[in-house]
Design a protein around this motif. Sequence first.
Motif, PDB file in Angstrom:
ATOM      1  N   PHE A  36     126.732   1.499 -24.371  1.00 30.83           N
ATOM      2  CA  PHE A  36     127.862   1.809 -25.893  1.00 30.83           C
ATOM      3  C   PHE A  36     126.860   0.525 -27.017  1.00 30.83           C
ATOM      4  O   PHE A  36     127.512  -0.853 -26.983  1.00 30.83           O
ATOM      5  CB  PHE A  36     129.032   2.431 -25.697  1.00 30.83           C
ATOM      6  CG  PHE A  36     128.712   3.742 -24.660  1.00 30.83           C
ATOM      7  CD1 PHE A  36     128.191   5.088 -24.580  1.00 30.83           C
ATOM      8  CD2 PHE A  36     129.857   3.611 -23.686  1.00 30.83           C
ATOM      9  CE1 PHE A  36     128.062   5.953 -24.295  1.00 30.83           C
ATOM     10  CE2 PHE A  36     129.131   4.286 -22.365  1.00 30.83           C
ATOM     11  CZ  PHE A  36     128.768   6.172 -22.895  1.00 30.83           C
ATOM     12  N   ASP A  37     126.779   2.185 -28.024  1.00 32.83           N
ATOM     13  CA  ASP A  37     126.219   0.157 -29.204  1.00 32.83           C
ATOM     14  C   ASP A  37     128.197   0.699 -29.861  1.00 32.83           C
ATOM     15  O   ASP A  37     127.899   1.696 -30.319  1.00 32.83           O
ATOM     16  CB  ASP A  37     125.125   0.755 -29.989  1.00 32.83           C
ATOM     17  CG  ASP A  37     125.176   0.133 -31.143  1.00 32.83           C
ATOM     18  OD1 ASP A  37     125.988  -0.776 -31.697  1.00 32.83           O
ATOM     19  OD2 ASP A  37     124.332   0.360 -31.837  1.00 32.83           O
ATOM     20  N   ASP A  38     128.742  -0.324 -30.081  1.00 38.91           N
ATOM     21  CA  ASP A  38     129.821  -0.066 -30.472  1.00 38.91           C
ATOM     22  C   ASP A  38     130.332  -0.946 -31.946  1.00 38.91           C
ATOM     23  O   ASP A  38     131.256  -1.032 -32.912  1.00 38.91           O
ATOM     24  CB  ASP A  38     131.068  -1.087 -30.535  1.00 38.91           C
ATOM     25  CG  ASP A  38     131.509  -0.262 -29.068  1.00 38.91           C
ATOM     26  OD1 ASP A  38     131.614   0.552 -29.019  1.00 38.91           O
ATOM     27  OD2 ASP A  38     131.868  -0.927 -27.345  1.00 38.91           O
ATOM     28  N   SER A  39     128.792  -1.206 -32.742  1.00 36.68           N
ATOM     29  CA  SER A  39     128.218  -1.274 -34.002  1.00 36.68           C
ATOM     30  C   SER A  39     128.646  -0.696 -34.881  1.00 36.68           C
ATOM     31  O   SER A  39     128.416   0.943 -34.652  1.00 36.68           O
ATOM     32  CB  SER A  39     126.427  -1.594 -33.869  1.00 36.68           C
ATOM     33  OG  SER A  39     126.650  -3.133 -32.976  1.00 36.68           O
ATOM     34  N   PRO A  40     129.398  -0.788 -36.184  1.00 32.83           N
ATOM     35  CA  PRO A  40     129.801  -0.239 -37.255  1.00 32.83           C
ATOM     36  C   PRO A  40     128.439   0.982 -37.652  1.00 32.83           C
ATOM     37  O   PRO A  40     128.630   2.081 -37.558  1.00 32.83           O
ATOM     38  CB  PRO A  40     130.330  -0.344 -38.357  1.00 32.83           C
ATOM     39  CG  PRO A  40     131.089  -2.232 -37.691  1.00 32.83           C
ATOM     40  CD  PRO A  40     129.652  -2.388 -36.450  1.00 32.83           C
ATOM     41  N   ASP A  41     127.416   0.751 -37.356  1.00 33.50           N
ATOM     42  CA  ASP A  41     125.916   1.352 -37.860  1.00 33.50           C
ATOM     43  C   ASP A  41     125.484   1.996 -36.819  1.00 33.50           C
ATOM     44  O   ASP A  41     124.390   2.798 -37.430  1.00 33.50           O
ATOM     45  CB  ASP A  41     125.782   0.839 -38.840  1.00 33.50           C
ATOM     46  CG  ASP A  41     124.942  -0.261 -38.215  1.00 33.50           C
ATOM     47  OD1 ASP A  41     125.256  -0.713 -37.425  1.00 33.50           O
ATOM     48  OD2 ASP A  41     124.085  -1.499 -39.097  1.00 33.50           O
ATOM     49  N   ARG A  42     126.054   2.018 -35.577  1.00 26.64           N
ATOM     50  CA  ARG A  42     125.261   1.738 -34.478  1.00 26.64           C
ATOM     51  C   ARG A  42     124.179   1.779 -34.368  1.00 26.64           C
ATOM     52  O   ARG A  42     122.840   2.452 -34.048  1.00 26.64           O
ATOM     53  CB  ARG A  42     125.204   3.284 -34.378  1.00 26.64           C
ATOM     54  CG  ARG A  42     126.962   3.570 -34.076  1.00 26.64           C
ATOM     55  CD  ARG A  42     127.385   5.386 -33.560  1.00 26.64           C
ATOM     56  NE  ARG A  42     126.610   5.838 -32.839  1.00 26.64           N
ATOM     57  CZ  ARG A  42     126.619   6.320 -31.460  1.00 26.64           C
ATOM     58  NH1 ARG A  42     127.610   5.186 -31.014  1.00 26.64           N
ATOM     59  NH2 ARG A  42     125.850   6.296 -30.637  1.00 26.64           N
ATOM     60  N   ARG A  43     123.578   0.500 -35.398  1.00 31.02           N
ATOM     61  CA  ARG A  43     121.969   0.316 -35.096  1.00 31.02           C
ATOM     62  C   ARG A  43     121.196  -0.292 -34.243  1.00 31.02           C
ATOM     63  O   ARG A  43     120.296   0.070 -33.941  1.00 31.02           O
ATOM     64  CB  ARG A  43     122.294  -0.284 -35.742  1.00 31.02           C
ATOM     65  CG  ARG A  43     122.377  -2.187 -35.775  1.00 31.02           C
ATOM     66  CD  ARG A  43     122.228  -3.109 -36.625  1.00 31.02           C
ATOM     67  NE  ARG A  43     123.115  -4.405 -36.642  1.00 31.02           N
ATOM     68  CZ  ARG A  43     124.080  -4.755 -36.800  1.00 31.02           C
ATOM     69  NH1 ARG A  43     124.882  -3.564 -37.714  1.00 31.02           N
ATOM     70  NH2 ARG A  43     124.967  -5.995 -36.004  1.00 31.02           N
ATOM     71  N   HIS A  44     121.922   0.184 -33.108  1.00 29.08           N
ATOM     72  CA  HIS A  44     120.901  -0.192 -31.955  1.00 29.08           C
ATOM     73  C   HIS A  44     121.683   0.904 -30.508  1.00 29.08           C
ATOM     74  O   HIS A  44     120.159   0.394 -29.573  1.00 29.08           O
ATOM     75  CB  HIS A  44     121.997  -1.715 -31.008  1.00 29.08           C
ATOM     76  CG  HIS A  44     121.750  -2.804 -32.015  1.00 29.08           C
ATOM     77  ND1 HIS A  44     122.889  -3.231 -32.437  1.00 29.08           N
ATOM     78  CD2 HIS A  44     120.209  -4.122 -32.607  1.00 29.08           C
ATOM     79  CE1 HIS A  44     122.291  -4.537 -33.080  1.00 29.08           C
ATOM     80  NE2 HIS A  44     121.491  -4.524 -33.378  1.00 29.08           N
ATOM     81  N   VAL A  45     121.768   2.140 -30.635  1.00 21.87           N
ATOM     82  CA  VAL A  45     121.205   2.933 -30.322  1.00 21.87           C
ATOM     83  C   VAL A  45     119.454   3.358 -30.092  1.00 21.87           C
ATOM     84  O   VAL A  45     118.924   3.454 -30.774  1.00 21.87           O
ATOM     85  CB  VAL A  45     121.624   4.175 -30.636  1.00 21.87           C
ATOM     86  CG1 VAL A  45     121.331   5.376 -30.132  1.00 21.87           C
ATOM     87  CG2 VAL A  45     123.359   3.858 -30.749  1.00 21.87           C
ATOM     88  N   GLY A  46     119.167   3.340 -29.203  1.00 24.73           N
ATOM     89  CA  GLY A  46     118.028   3.466 -28.069  1.00 24.73           C
ATOM     90  C   GLY A  46     117.377   1.956 -27.705  1.00 24.73           C
ATOM     91  O   GLY A  46     115.845   2.299 -27.296  1.00 24.73           O
ATOM     92  N   TRP A  47     118.219   1.112 -28.310  1.00 25.13           N
ATOM     93  CA  TRP A  47     116.921   0.058 -27.917  1.00 25.13           C
ATOM     94  C   TRP A  47     117.453  -0.702 -26.357  1.00 25.13           C
ATOM     95  O   TRP A  47     118.253  -0.077 -25.843  1.00 25.13           O
ATOM     96  CB  TRP A  47     117.744  -1.190 -29.077  1.00 25.13           C
ATOM     97  CG  TRP A  47     117.639  -1.145 -30.559  1.00 25.13           C
ATOM     98  CD1 TRP A  47     117.083   0.253 -31.274  1.00 25.13           C
ATOM     99  CD2 TRP A  47     117.310  -2.294 -31.328  1.00 25.13           C
ATOM    100  NE1 TRP A  47     116.655   0.170 -32.309  1.00 25.13           N
ATOM    101  CE2 TRP A  47     116.687  -1.640 -32.682  1.00 25.13           C
ATOM    102  CE3 TRP A  47     117.883  -4.221 -31.337  1.00 25.13           C
ATOM    103  CZ2 TRP A  47     116.919  -2.330 -34.071  1.00 25.13           C
ATOM    104  CZ3 TRP A  47     116.573  -4.386 -32.310  1.00 25.13           C
ATOM    105  CH2 TRP A  47     116.825  -4.092 -33.633  1.00 25.13           C
ATOM    106  N   ARG A  48     116.676  -1.120 -26.256  1.00 25.16           N
ATOM    107  CA  ARG A  48     116.548  -1.647 -24.788  1.00 25.16           C
ATOM    108  C   ARG A  48     117.489  -3.513 -24.673  1.00 25.16           C
ATOM    109  O   ARG A  48     117.484  -3.999 -25.538  1.00 25.16           O
ATOM    110  CB  ARG A  48     115.004  -2.203 -24.422  1.00 25.16           C
ATOM    111  CG  ARG A  48     114.612  -2.072 -22.754  1.00 25.16           C
ATOM    112  CD  ARG A  48     113.501  -2.048 -22.133  1.00 25.16           C
ATOM    113  NE  ARG A  48     113.227  -0.805 -22.436  1.00 25.16           N
ATOM    114  CZ  ARG A  48     113.047   0.091 -21.529  1.00 25.16           C
ATOM    115  NH1 ARG A  48     114.165  -0.089 -20.781  1.00 25.16           N
ATOM    116  NH2 ARG A  48     112.554   0.865 -21.342  1.00 25.16           N
TER     117      ARG A  48
END
Length: 86
Positions: A36-48
Amino acid sequence: MFPKTVRQTPVKHGDDWALTVSTAQIGRNDYRTVVFDDSPDRRHVGWRIGPHVIEHSETRAATREDAMDQHREALYEVRTGTPTPA
């Protein structure tokens, strides 16, 4: 009773990104590991990251032992890798 979180391990890489490797028991003999992406802007969702697509792919296991092996493997990828666009 299900789903039941078995292990969650957060990994933060400075201010660049924050991910969590999560393994849950979904049912009898059914475990799943997801990054899961825990970054505030969730910028890595869907990244590998390694063989995992963040929040879009999961690994499955039939036993807790196998699930923990997969959790450790995913954790290694997250700790040593860098998210890249899929």
